[in-house]
Design a protein around this motif. Structure first.
Motif, PDB file in Angstrom:
ATOM      1  N   VAL A 199       0.842  -1.195   0.000  1.00 51.03           N
ATOM      2  CA  VAL A 199       0.000   0.000   0.000  1.00 51.03           C
ATOM      3  C   VAL A 199       0.872   1.238   0.000  1.00 51.03           C
ATOM      4  O   VAL A 199       0.594   2.215  -0.680  1.00 51.03           O
ATOM      5  N   VAL A 200       1.968   1.195   0.737  1.00 51.90           N
ATOM      6  CA  VAL A 200       2.864   2.337   0.836  1.00 51.90           C
ATOM      7  C   VAL A 200       3.633   2.563  -0.451  1.00 51.90           C
ATOM      8  O   VAL A 200       3.883   3.684  -0.857  1.00 51.90           O
ATOM      9  N   ALA A 201       3.997   1.499  -1.153  1.00 47.55           N
ATOM     10  CA  ALA A 201       4.930   1.593  -2.265  1.00 47.55           C
ATOM     11  C   ALA A 201       4.325   2.070  -3.573  1.00 47.55           C
ATOM     12  O   ALA A 201       5.053   2.339  -4.510  1.00 47.55           O
ATOM     13  N   GLY A 202       3.013   2.202  -3.682  1.00 50.61           N
ATOM     14  CA  GLY A 202       2.415   2.506  -4.967  1.00 50.61           C
ATOM     15  C   GLY A 202       2.207   3.963  -5.253  1.00 50.61           C
ATOM     16  O   GLY A 202       1.088   4.444  -5.240  1.00 50.61           O
ATOM     17  N   PRO A 203       3.270   4.743  -5.567  1.00 51.11           N
ATOM     18  CA  PRO A 203       3.071   6.145  -5.899  1.00 51.11           C
ATOM     19  C   PRO A 203       2.297   6.300  -7.203  1.00 51.11           C
ATOM     20  O   PRO A 203       2.216   5.380  -7.999  1.00 51.11           O
ATOM     21  N   ALA A 204       1.774   7.472  -7.405  1.00 50.28           N
ATOM     22  CA  ALA A 204       0.940   7.735  -8.572  1.00 50.28           C
ATOM     23  C   ALA A 204       1.701   7.506  -9.861  1.00 50.28           C
ATOM     24  O   ALA A 204       2.850   7.880 -10.001  1.00 50.28           O
ATOM     25  N   ALA A 205       1.057   6.873 -10.782  1.00 53.44           N
ATOM     26  CA  ALA A 205       1.666   6.630 -12.092  1.00 53.44           C
ATOM     27  C   ALA A 205       1.573   7.888 -12.933  1.00 53.44           C
ATOM     28  O   ALA A 205       0.725   8.739 -12.722  1.00 53.44           O
ATOM     29  N   ALA A 206       2.439   7.997 -13.914  1.00 52.30           N
ATOM     30  CA  ALA A 206       2.449   9.168 -14.778  1.00 52.30           C
ATOM     31  C   ALA A 206       1.449   8.992 -15.908  1.00 52.30           C
ATOM     32  O   ALA A 206       1.781   9.050 -17.078  1.00 52.30           O
ATOM     33  N   ALA A 207       0.187   8.797 -15.556  1.00 52.17           N
ATOM     34  CA  ALA A 207      -0.868   8.594 -16.543  1.00 52.17           C
ATOM     35  C   ALA A 207      -1.535   9.919 -16.896  1.00 52.17           C
ATOM     36  O   ALA A 207      -2.663   9.947 -17.352  1.00 52.17           O
ATOM     37  N   TRP A 208      -0.837  11.026 -16.680  1.00 49.06           N
ATOM     38  CA  TRP A 208      -1.429  12.329 -16.887  1.00 49.06           C
ATOM     39  C   TRP A 208      -1.269  12.835 -18.309  1.00 49.06           C
ATOM     40  O   TRP A 208      -1.807  13.874 -18.660  1.00 49.06           O
ATOM     41  N   TRP A 228       4.170   3.487  12.349  1.00 52.72           N
ATOM     42  CA  TRP A 228       4.135   2.080  12.752  1.00 52.72           C
ATOM     43  C   TRP A 228       3.083   1.915  13.850  1.00 52.72           C
ATOM     44  O   TRP A 228       3.168   2.557  14.892  1.00 52.72           O
ATOM     45  N   LEU A 229       2.073   1.087  13.567  1.00 52.19           N
ATOM     46  CA  LEU A 229       0.992   0.844  14.518  1.00 52.19           C
ATOM     47  C   LEU A 229       0.894  -0.648  14.821  1.00 52.19           C
ATOM     48  O   LEU A 229       1.258  -1.477  13.987  1.00 52.19           O
ATOM     49  N   PRO A 230       0.371  -0.991  15.989  1.00 52.81           N
ATOM     50  CA  PRO A 230       0.202  -2.412  16.319  1.00 52.81           C
ATOM     51  C   PRO A 230      -0.763  -3.087  15.354  1.00 52.81           C
ATOM     52  O   PRO A 230      -1.775  -2.504  14.952  1.00 52.81           O
ATOM     53  N   TYR A 231      -0.418  -4.299  14.967  1.00 54.00           N
ATOM     54  CA  TYR A 231      -1.276  -5.105  14.093  1.00 54.00           C
ATOM     55  C   TYR A 231      -2.521  -5.510  14.855  1.00 54.00           C
ATOM     56  O   TYR A 231      -2.452  -5.995  15.977  1.00 54.00           O
ATOM     57  N   VAL A 232      -3.679  -5.301  14.243  1.00 58.82           N
ATOM     58  CA  VAL A 232      -4.952  -5.710  14.823  1.00 58.82           C
ATOM     59  C   VAL A 232      -5.594  -6.666  13.835  1.00 58.82           C
ATOM     60  O   VAL A 232      -5.868  -6.312  12.704  1.00 58.82           O
ATOM     61  N   GLY A 233      -5.809  -7.883  14.248  1.00 63.02           N
ATOM     62  CA  GLY A 233      -6.388  -8.881  13.367  1.00 63.02           C
ATOM     63  C   GLY A 233      -6.236 -10.256  13.979  1.00 63.02           C
ATOM     64  O   GLY A 233      -5.978 -10.386  15.176  1.00 63.02           O
ATOM     65  N   PRO A 234      -6.369 -11.284  13.145  1.00 61.14           N
ATOM     66  CA  PRO A 234      -6.209 -12.640  13.662  1.00 61.14           C
ATOM     67  C   PRO A 234      -4.831 -12.797  14.302  1.00 61.14           C
ATOM     68  O   PRO A 234      -3.854 -12.201  13.862  1.00 61.14           O
ATOM     69  N   THR A 235      -4.781 -13.586  15.354  1.00 60.44           N
ATOM     70  CA  THR A 235      -3.517 -13.766  16.058  1.00 60.44           C
ATOM     71  C   THR A 235      -2.499 -14.449  15.173  1.00 60.44           C
ATOM     72  O   THR A 235      -2.838 -15.209  14.270  1.00 60.44           O
ATOM     73  N   LEU A 236      -1.250 -14.161  15.434  1.00 55.92           N
ATOM     74  CA  LEU A 236      -0.158 -14.711  14.647  1.00 55.92           C
ATOM     75  C   LEU A 236       0.436 -15.952  15.313  1.00 55.92           C
ATOM     76  O   LEU A 236       1.436 -16.473  14.861  1.00 55.92           O
ATOM     77  N   GLY A 237      -0.154 -16.405  16.365  1.00 54.41           N
ATOM     78  CA  GLY A 237       0.345 -17.577  17.082  1.00 54.41           C
ATOM     79  C   GLY A 237       0.006 -17.464  18.553  1.00 54.41           C
ATOM     80  O   GLY A 237      -0.430 -16.418  19.029  1.00 54.41           O
ATOM     81  N   HIS A 238       0.226 -18.532  19.277  1.00 50.53           N
ATOM     82  CA  HIS A 238      -0.140 -18.547  20.692  1.00 50.53           C
ATOM     83  C   HIS A 238       0.725 -17.601  21.520  1.00 50.53           C
ATOM     84  O   HIS A 238       0.247 -16.960  22.434  1.00 50.53           O
ATOM     85  N   ASN A 239       1.988 -17.487  21.212  1.00 51.75           N
ATOM     86  CA  ASN A 239       2.902 -16.667  21.998  1.00 51.75           C
ATOM     87  C   ASN A 239       3.312 -15.405  21.252  1.00 51.75           C
ATOM     88  O   ASN A 239       4.407 -14.905  21.440  1.00 51.75           O
ATOM     89  N   SER A 240       2.435 -14.918  20.395  1.00 51.01           N
ATOM     90  CA  SER A 240       2.816 -13.753  19.595  1.00 51.01           C
ATOM     91  C   SER A 240       2.827 -12.491  20.447  1.00 51.01           C
ATOM     92  O   SER A 240       1.948 -12.259  21.257  1.00 51.01           O
ATOM     93  N   GLY A 241       3.854 -11.695  20.253  1.00 51.35           N
ATOM     94  CA  GLY A 241       3.945 -10.404  20.922  1.00 51.35           C
ATOM     95  C   GLY A 241       3.295  -9.356  20.044  1.00 51.35           C
ATOM     96  O   GLY A 241       2.568  -9.660  19.102  1.00 51.35           O
ATOM     97  N   VAL A 278       3.032  -2.721  12.110  1.00 47.39           N
ATOM     98  CA  VAL A 278       2.950  -2.656  10.656  1.00 47.39           C
ATOM     99  C   VAL A 278       2.905  -1.187  10.244  1.00 47.39           C
ATOM    100  O   VAL A 278       2.377  -0.346  10.965  1.00 47.39           O
ATOM    101  N   PRO A 279       3.460  -0.854   9.065  1.00 45.64           N
ATOM    102  CA  PRO A 279       3.416   0.541   8.618  1.00 45.64           C
ATOM    103  C   PRO A 279       2.026   0.891   8.079  1.00 45.64           C
ATOM    104  O   PRO A 279       1.433   0.140   7.318  1.00 45.64           O
ATOM    105  N   VAL A 280       1.518   2.041   8.500  1.00 44.55           N
ATOM    106  CA  VAL A 280       0.217   2.523   8.047  1.00 44.55           C
ATOM    107  C   VAL A 280       0.426   3.923   7.468  1.00 44.55           C
ATOM    108  O   VAL A 280       1.072   4.772   8.092  1.00 44.55           O
ATOM    109  N   VAL A 281      -0.095   4.161   6.271  1.00 43.59           N
ATOM    110  CA  VAL A 281       0.042   5.468   5.624  1.00 43.59           C
ATOM    111  C   VAL A 281      -0.815   6.480   6.374  1.00 43.59           C
ATOM    112  O   VAL A 281      -2.015   6.279   6.560  1.00 43.59           O
ATOM    113  N   THR A 282      -0.182   7.570   6.819  1.00 44.52           N
ATOM    114  CA  THR A 282      -0.928   8.618   7.509  1.00 44.52           C
ATOM    115  C   THR A 282      -1.173   9.831   6.620  1.00 44.52           C
ATOM    116  O   THR A 282      -2.129  10.561   6.830  1.00 44.52           O
TER     117      THR A 282
END
Length: 105
Positions: A16-25, A71-84, A88-92
């Motif tokens: 999501v972060v890496a997709g800058p606007a294309a030069a379709a102008w 960088w914000l904490p990941y919110v979603g399905p757990t990544l494992g039983h002992n996951s800390g 993840v990077p979020v575009v602000t």
């Protein structure tokens, strides 16, 4: 497995972060170019040469895409039983500059 899922989540967020606007102008009007960039989430900074109406402006360049992430904490399905906490990077914010020639040449 836990590490693989964490890396997959980070990679997906990075796409999501890496997709800058294309030069379709090249084949669109100045207003259409600005609208398209705004629809992609950019705040568009415009500099223009001349005082003609927007309908007579020609895009001469689209440059300097800037993306600010946080960088914000990941919110979603757990990544494992002992996951800390997984961050993840979020575009602000995203900005981009568009130069217009409105001199009517």
């Amino acid at each position: 497995m836990r590490r693989t899922r964490m890396l997959a989540a980070i990679a997906a967020a990075g796409a999501v972060v890496a997709g800058p606007a294309a030069a379709a102008w090249a084949d669109t009007s100045a207003q259409e170019t600005i609208n398209r960039l705004q629809q992609q989430g950019y705040t568009v900074n415009i500099d223009r040469l001349g005082t003609g109406p927007m309908s007579q402006c020609v895009v001469t360049s689209v440059r300097n895409p800037q993306t600010v992430t946080q960088w914000l904490p990941y919110v979603g399905p757990t990544l494992g039983h002992n996951s800390g906490t997984v961050l993840v990077p979020v575009v602000t914010s995203q900005t981009i500059s568009v130069s217009l020639d409105c001199s009517g040449k």
